[in-house]
Motif scaffolding. Sequence first.
Motif, PDB file in Angstrom:
ATOM      1  N   GLY A 481       1.158  -0.891  -0.078  1.00  0.00           N
ATOM      2  CA  GLY A 481      -0.573   0.076  -0.094  1.00  0.00           C
ATOM      3  C   GLY A 481       1.099   1.161  -0.167  1.00  0.00           C
ATOM      4  N   THR A 485      -3.034   1.441  -4.289  1.00  0.00           N
ATOM      5  CA  THR A 485      -4.636   2.143  -3.509  1.00  0.00           C
ATOM      6  C   THR A 485      -4.672   0.984  -2.080  1.00  0.00           C
ATOM      7  OG1 THR A 485      -6.228   0.979  -5.296  1.00  0.00           O
ATOM      8  CG2 THR A 485      -5.267   3.423  -5.793  1.00  0.00           C
ATOM      9  N   THR A 486      -5.838   1.298  -2.068  1.00  0.00           N
ATOM     10  CA  THR A 486      -6.838   0.114  -0.862  1.00  0.00           C
ATOM     11  C   THR A 486      -7.098  -0.999  -1.242  1.00  0.00           C
ATOM     12  OG1 THR A 486      -6.830   1.840   0.611  1.00  0.00           O
ATOM     13  CG2 THR A 486      -7.967  -0.283   0.636  1.00  0.00           C
ATOM     14  N   THR A 489      -4.509  -3.767  -3.117  1.00  0.00           N
ATOM     15  CA  THR A 489      -3.602  -4.845  -2.194  1.00  0.00           C
ATOM     16  C   THR A 489      -5.230  -5.566  -1.321  1.00  0.00           C
ATOM     17  OG1 THR A 489      -1.986  -2.824  -0.599  1.00  0.00           O
ATOM     18  CG2 THR A 489      -3.549  -4.868   0.199  1.00  0.00           C
ATOM     19  N   VAL A 490      -6.106  -4.724  -1.059  1.00  0.00           N
ATOM     20  CA  VAL A 490      -7.423  -6.186  -0.866  1.00  0.00           C
ATOM     21  C   VAL A 490      -7.767  -6.949  -1.550  1.00  0.00           C
ATOM     22  CG1 VAL A 490      -9.531  -6.045   0.280  1.00  0.00           C
ATOM     23  CG2 VAL A 490      -7.899  -3.906   0.909  1.00  0.00           C
ATOM     24  N   SER A 508     -11.516  -3.075   9.545  1.00  0.00           N
ATOM     25  CA  SER A 508     -10.119  -3.075   9.557  1.00  0.00           C
ATOM     26  C   SER A 508     -10.346  -2.287  10.835  1.00  0.00           C
ATOM     27  CB  SER A 508      -9.857  -1.680   8.656  1.00  0.00           C
ATOM     28  OG  SER A 508     -11.075  -0.645   8.482  1.00  0.00           O
ATOM     29  N   ALA A 525     -12.233   2.037   7.283  1.00  0.00           N
ATOM     30  CA  ALA A 525     -11.300   2.448   5.736  1.00  0.00           C
ATOM     31  C   ALA A 525     -12.029   1.368   4.798  1.00  0.00           C
ATOM     32  CB  ALA A 525      -9.229   1.448   6.689  1.00  0.00           C
ATOM     33  N   ILE A 526     -12.975   0.651   5.220  1.00  0.00           N
ATOM     34  CA  ILE A 526     -13.174  -0.798   4.236  1.00  0.00           C
ATOM     35  C   ILE A 526     -14.581  -1.143   4.073  1.00  0.00           C
ATOM     36  CG2 ILE A 526     -13.044  -3.423   4.259  1.00  0.00           C
ATOM     37  CD1 ILE A 526     -10.457  -1.681   3.388  1.00  0.00           C
ATOM     38  N   ASP A 658      -2.686  -3.034   4.637  1.00  0.00           N
ATOM     39  CA  ASP A 658      -3.128  -2.486   4.140  1.00  0.00           C
ATOM     40  C   ASP A 658      -1.688  -0.971   4.481  1.00  0.00           C
ATOM     41  OD1 ASP A 658      -2.817  -0.831   1.275  1.00  0.00           O
ATOM     42  OD2 ASP A 658      -4.807   0.555   2.229  1.00  0.00           O
ATOM     43  N   SER A 660      -1.150   3.299   4.607  1.00  0.00           N
ATOM     44  CA  SER A 660      -1.170   4.724   4.129  1.00  0.00           C
ATOM     45  C   SER A 660      -0.454   5.615   3.005  1.00  0.00           C
ATOM     46  CB  SER A 660      -1.569   5.763   4.966  1.00  0.00           C
ATOM     47  OG  SER A 660      -1.247   6.380   4.013  1.00  0.00           O
TER      48      SER A 660
END
Length: 688
Positions: A481, A485-486, A489-490, A508, A525-526, A658, A660
């Motif tokens: 990350g 981007t998030t 990763t996710v 998260s 965050a999710i 993840d 920032s």
Amino acid sequence: MNSRFTQIFLVTPAHHGVGLTSVALGIVRALQRTGVAVAFAKPVAQDASDNSVYFAQQIFHLPTPESFSLQESAERIAANQSSELLEEIVALCMTACKGADVLVVEGLHTDGSHSFISHLNVEIARSLKAEVIVVADASEPTAVTDLRLGISQFINEDCKIAGVIFNKAAEDFDLAGAQKLLSRTRIWGVVHENPMLRAPRTLDVAQHLNAEIVAEGEIATRRVSETIIAARSARQFIQRLRPGTLVITSGDRDDIILASALAASRGIQLAGLLLTHASSIVPQLMEFAAPALNTGVPILRTDNDSYITARRVSHIPEAVPRDDLTRMNAVLDTVAEHLDTETITAAFHLPETSKLSPPAFRYQLIQKARSEQKRIVLPEGEEPRTVRAAIICTEKGIAHCILLGKREIIETVAASQGVTLPATLEILDPDVIRSRYVAPMVELRKSKGLTPGQALAQLEDAVVLGTMMLAVDEVDGLVSGAVHTTASTVRPALQLIKTSPGSSIVSSVFFMLMPDQVLVYGDCAINPVPTAEQLAEIAKQSADSAIAFGITPKVAMISYSTGTSGTGDDVEKVRLASEIAHRKYPDLVLDGPLQYDAASVVDVGRQKAPNSPVAGQATVFIFPDLNTGNTTYKAVQRSANVVSVGPMLQGLRKPVNDLSRGALVDDIVFTIALTAIQAQTVPAKTAI
């Protein structure tokens, strides 16, 4: 007097120049990491450069009272007012230690011009009934002898010796031999010498020399670890152009200027150029080299010649300037890491506390991660911050890190930052290993009709490749990350790792390091708009995460209304989520809906929800939607200058986290540690 018992330790020097302030404040940091409520006092400041109290206030946010001056103390002793002075010193220390379990008192540095200092240290120890910690400079050949003399001085006055600390020790320091000579006196720790901790900023050099700043560059952040005088040709000195090098040269040495510019263009962060003889770089050359020199290289100018200038640079005071909190924090971390926690805690009884302080959280985080060498893959293996973090984690034994990338590129990135890749840091070339994951990926995605060609194409993405390594149990966790981007990763994690048994959602948490405790915020965050059922599950996941990291969960379901005072779809969702959570997880200490102030402030909680087991004492905050959660965590983080660790993903079968894209190196280190701890709870052999 303090209404609670406070154990007091007086930190004193065995001789001059032991680094007393660094060790005394390093003890404060070490004690905070154990969860102790610790206070600090410096009764007598010896000169204007004594920054002990300032650092205690700025770094630890302790209400440390201002010191008496040495001159004032000397005058009162000369006027036979020693008793009154000691009474005021005791009063100052009692003010400092209100609410604390342990008070660390920094004594006076030995000073040949003030013969009363040693006696005053003894009298302070006696007046406070303090246990004494004696500090020695291990680089001095008489260190142990000086320690024994210092110890005897206190023992002769019926003072108790808690232990000794050796500072500035060489790597081959004979600890066993020192312990034998010191008999039964406990050695609290041996702090090894680290030249990098003495490295001043280029700004400090400029101020010390009163030099003109020709080009500011990154003058406040670059540090001088080596100084070279360009007395010979560029060919003779070019191999010494490394990160942290301060080049001292006259402005007419065009070859030296160009060589320095070339080094800067290759990413080598020189400490700066210091022009002597009041000289300047000719405009034509400055214009030609500007693209390289504008990469942050500071340029200074002084009237003196090169040799006088170099000699003056070598005599910069070693004391950390009061505005260099970055360096002081690094010094304190080093001292704390070299102290023996078991020996220290054996010296006093640790009180039980329901709150986990931020220093204790960070310390326990690293210690838990170290307990098992989990393999953590870092797909962004060529990214500079990630490389630094992997090196730190490897050197500190936090995790076995695996960088995905080309070795030659990673080595260049490390060299440009002035760091060395440890031999145990694993580097894997994606082009070499990619093909081995095609078949497992096709098997995992066969329900979606994935072909080998499509799998190979997707594995070009390093995050997908790292996720497949996790899916087949070759690694224990993944962190990405810094440049992705998030979603990048996710998404692979959801496709290839999937949720853990019993979980229907991935959420998260952030660990918010408030001044006096650590709070858990979820989900920030999710999930944009979770349902009531999903909120209940997020509450359970977040509570489990809190427990895993030593935080007692008291879960507050946050809303704009407390209890039955408000109505509306949003508050009804939170009320329903609380009911579901109570039914599905009866052992969970949870209440809601609660307003944030009712959940976090004791007086407000008593007023708005007097019968709540959570109001006023919540440690886990569950927000009703992503808009509220993300806004709240960032507002708290920025407005209150609070450090946040995360986001940490929860609900996956294996740990993926993840970062920032603005993450600092320390952020990545802590995220790797979080991931390693999560991996410790994953059942073995979960691969396809």
